[in-house]
Structures are given as structure tokens and as C-alpha cells.
Design a protein around this motif. Sequence first.
Motif, mmCIF file in Angstrom:
data_model
loop_
_atom_site.group_PDB
_atom_site.id
_atom_site.type_symbol
_atom_site.label_atom_id
_atom_site.label_comp_id
_atom_site.label_asym_id
_atom_site.label_seq_id
_atom_site.Cartn_x
_atom_site.Cartn_y
_atom_site.Cartn_z
ATOM 1 N N GLU A 39 -10.043 27.571 -32.321
ATOM 2 C CA GLU A 39 -10.071 29.035 -32.329
ATOM 3 C C GLU A 39 -8.943 29.607 -31.474
ATOM 4 O OE1 GLU A 39 -13.964 30.308 -31.120
ATOM 5 O OE2 GLU A 39 -14.896 29.441 -32.911
ATOM 6 N N ASP A 40 -8.666 28.968 -30.345
ATOM 7 C CA ASP A 40 -7.604 29.478 -29.490
ATOM 8 C C ASP A 40 -6.221 29.229 -30.096
ATOM 9 O OD1 ASP A 40 -8.998 30.836 -27.535
ATOM 10 O OD2 ASP A 40 -9.218 29.084 -26.247
ATOM 11 N N PHE A 41 -6.038 28.136 -30.798
ATOM 12 C CA PHE A 41 -4.768 27.926 -31.491
ATOM 13 C C PHE A 41 -4.568 29.028 -32.532
ATOM 14 C CE2 PHE A 41 -4.408 23.789 -29.613
ATOM 15 C CZ PHE A 41 -3.091 23.397 -29.786
ATOM 16 N N PHE A 42 -5.630 29.360 -33.273
ATOM 17 C CA PHE A 42 -5.518 30.417 -34.275
ATOM 18 C C PHE A 42 -5.307 31.770 -33.607
ATOM 19 C CE2 PHE A 42 -7.087 33.549 -37.308
ATOM 20 C CZ PHE A 42 -6.255 33.264 -38.371
ATOM 21 N N PHE A 43 -5.955 31.997 -32.480
ATOM 22 C CA PHE A 43 -5.759 33.240 -31.734
ATOM 23 C C PHE A 43 -4.287 33.398 -31.359
ATOM 24 C CE2 PHE A 43 -5.388 35.621 -27.807
ATOM 25 C CZ PHE A 43 -6.081 36.774 -28.113
ATOM 26 N N VAL A 44 -3.693 32.330 -30.864
ATOM 27 C CA VAL A 44 -2.273 32.361 -30.491
ATOM 28 C C VAL A 44 -1.420 32.685 -31.711
ATOM 29 C CG1 VAL A 44 -0.317 30.943 -29.719
ATOM 30 C CG2 VAL A 44 -2.494 30.858 -28.477
ATOM 31 N N ALA A 45 -1.664 31.995 -32.817
ATOM 32 C CA ALA A 45 -0.887 32.246 -34.035
ATOM 33 C C ALA A 45 -0.989 33.708 -34.448
ATOM 34 C CB ALA A 45 -1.366 31.331 -35.163
ATOM 35 N N SER A 46 -2.191 34.243 -34.443
ATOM 36 C CA SER A 46 -2.389 35.642 -34.836
ATOM 37 C C SER A 46 -1.716 36.600 -33.864
ATOM 38 C CB SER A 46 -3.885 35.950 -34.910
ATOM 39 O OG SER A 46 -4.491 35.188 -35.930
ATOM 40 N N ALA A 47 -1.824 36.315 -32.582
ATOM 41 C CA ALA A 47 -1.242 37.190 -31.564
ATOM 42 C C ALA A 47 0.277 37.258 -31.667
ATOM 43 C CB ALA A 47 -1.645 36.719 -30.176
ATOM 44 N N TYR A 48 0.869 36.223 -32.230
ATOM 45 C CA TYR A 48 2.330 36.196 -32.368
ATOM 46 C C TYR A 48 2.796 36.457 -33.798
ATOM 47 C CZ TYR A 48 2.766 34.827 -27.537
ATOM 48 O OH TYR A 48 2.724 34.826 -26.161
ATOM 49 N N GLY A 49 1.943 37.097 -34.585
ATOM 50 C CA GLY A 49 2.370 37.566 -35.898
ATOM 51 C C GLY A 49 2.150 36.624 -37.061
ATOM 52 N N PHE A 50 1.268 35.636 -36.891
ATOM 53 C CA PHE A 50 0.990 34.700 -37.982
ATOM 54 C C PHE A 50 -0.506 34.674 -38.301
ATOM 55 C CE2 PHE A 50 4.962 33.233 -36.118
ATOM 56 C CZ PHE A 50 5.743 33.012 -37.240
ATOM 57 N N PRO A 51 -1.081 35.820 -38.709
ATOM 58 C CA PRO A 51 -2.520 35.869 -38.973
ATOM 59 C C PRO A 51 -2.949 35.072 -40.207
ATOM 60 C CG PRO A 51 -1.489 37.898 -39.687
ATOM 61 C CD PRO A 51 -0.426 37.103 -38.966
ATOM 62 N N ASP A 52 -1.994 34.697 -41.037
ATOM 63 C CA ASP A 52 -2.324 33.926 -42.233
ATOM 64 C C ASP A 52 -2.055 32.438 -42.056
ATOM 65 O OD1 ASP A 52 -3.102 36.240 -43.633
ATOM 66 O OD2 ASP A 52 -1.017 36.664 -44.158
ATOM 67 N N ALA A 53 -1.767 32.017 -40.828
ATOM 68 C CA ALA A 53 -1.527 30.594 -40.579
ATOM 69 C C ALA A 53 -2.776 29.798 -40.947
ATOM 70 C CB ALA A 53 -1.167 30.372 -39.119
ATOM 71 N N ASP A 54 -2.555 28.616 -41.451
ATOM 72 C CA ASP A 54 -3.653 27.728 -41.823
ATOM 73 C C ASP A 54 -4.233 27.119 -40.548
ATOM 74 O OD1 ASP A 54 -5.288 25.610 -42.608
ATOM 75 O OD2 ASP A 54 -3.892 24.863 -44.106
ATOM 76 N N PRO A 55 -5.494 27.423 -40.234
ATOM 77 C CA PRO A 55 -6.082 26.898 -38.996
ATOM 78 C C PRO A 55 -6.021 25.376 -38.889
ATOM 79 C CG PRO A 55 -7.480 28.609 -39.917
ATOM 80 C CD PRO A 55 -6.413 28.304 -40.942
ATOM 81 N N GLU A 56 -6.174 24.688 -40.010
ATOM 82 C CA GLU A 56 -6.112 23.225 -39.981
ATOM 83 C C GLU A 56 -4.695 22.738 -39.745
ATOM 84 O OE1 GLU A 56 -8.565 20.897 -39.937
ATOM 85 O OE2 GLU A 56 -9.910 22.616 -39.766
ATOM 86 N N ALA A 57 -3.719 23.413 -40.297
ATOM 87 C CA ALA A 57 -2.336 23.009 -40.102
ATOM 88 C C ALA A 57 -1.897 23.230 -38.654
ATOM 89 C CB ALA A 57 -1.420 23.786 -41.052
ATOM 90 N N LEU A 58 -2.488 24.207 -37.996
ATOM 91 C CA LEU A 58 -2.143 24.476 -36.602
ATOM 92 C C LEU A 58 -2.457 23.288 -35.700
ATOM 93 C CD1 LEU A 58 -3.424 28.146 -36.268
ATOM 94 C CD2 LEU A 58 -1.027 27.409 -36.209
ATOM 95 N N VAL A 59 -3.479 22.517 -36.045
ATOM 96 C CA VAL A 59 -3.896 21.369 -35.240
ATOM 97 C C VAL A 59 -3.891 20.083 -36.063
ATOM 98 C CG1 VAL A 59 -5.223 22.732 -33.559
ATOM 99 C CG2 VAL A 59 -6.320 21.923 -35.659
ATOM 100 N N ALA A 60 -3.009 20.018 -37.027
ATOM 101 C CA ALA A 60 -2.973 18.882 -37.948
ATOM 102 C C ALA A 60 -2.786 17.543 -37.244
ATOM 103 C CB ALA A 60 -1.879 19.078 -38.985
ATOM 104 N N GLU A 61 -2.174 17.543 -36.092
ATOM 105 C CA GLU A 61 -1.902 16.302 -35.362
ATOM 106 C C GLU A 61 -3.082 15.832 -34.511
ATOM 107 O OE1 GLU A 61 0.935 14.675 -35.973
ATOM 108 O OE2 GLU A 61 1.412 16.332 -37.333
ATOM 109 N N ARG A 62 -4.179 16.559 -34.547
ATOM 110 C CA ARG A 62 -5.299 16.210 -33.667
ATOM 111 C C ARG A 62 -5.940 14.882 -34.055
ATOM 112 N NH1 ARG A 62 -10.463 19.984 -35.264
ATOM 113 N NH2 ARG A 62 -10.442 19.481 -37.470
#
Length: 113
Positions: free
Chosen positions: A88-111
Motif C-alpha cells: 500500500e505504501d509503494f502504491f501511495f508513493v507512486a500516486s503521490a508522484y503522479g502515477f495513480p495508474d501504476a500497477d501495484p504488483e509491478a511496483l513490488v515485482a521483485e519481492r
Amino acid sequence: MPITNDTILNHAFLREMYSDSYYPDHVLDKGNGILLDLCTAIEEAPPASEAALYELTAVATERFNALEEDFHAAGSGIETIAREAICEDFFFVASAYGFPDADPEALVAERDW
């Protein structure tokens, strides 16, 4: 470079985890630092695309992967509640910096947690 994004500055990362004694604060502080470092990286070199954002989040995710050892050493771990809070915090960061449509799974794909 200090963070200038007011949305980020007014956000408490990993809040749910800090309120649960299962997660040691000294390890959460490291996780908080990872997220703040991600924000700093975004502000220093703003990604021009989601793909560029994913490159930055991959580095932060790898750092969380390494942090799992610290959780285990403290008798804790990155399990369901932690995974959700971190994602959720990775997605929050993406949204806060102008990427509200970022794929939440892709944000942490390396996990690996």
C-alpha cells in the motif's frame, strides 16, 4: 536532498505495522527509511514513465527483501499484514508522484515475501 512533496511529508509510512508490537520499531524504522529513500530518488530524478518508476521501486523492493532477515532476527517477519502495508505504501508513493495508474504488483515485482 530533502523531500518536498507535501503529500509524502504528511504521510506516516507503515503505520499499521508500527501499531502492532509484533513488528519491532527498529526494523520498521529501516523500512520507513527505504520508502523515504525511494521518494528522494523520485524527486532527484523524476521518472518519465511507469517503466522508469518500476526501476526505482525494484531497487527499494530488493532492499525490503534484505530487510526480511532483520525481521526474522527480531522474531518477526514480512507476512500478510506486513505485505499489504508495504505494498500500500509503494502504491501511495507512486500516486503521490503522479502515477495513480501504476500497477501495484509491478511496483513490488521483485519481492520475495
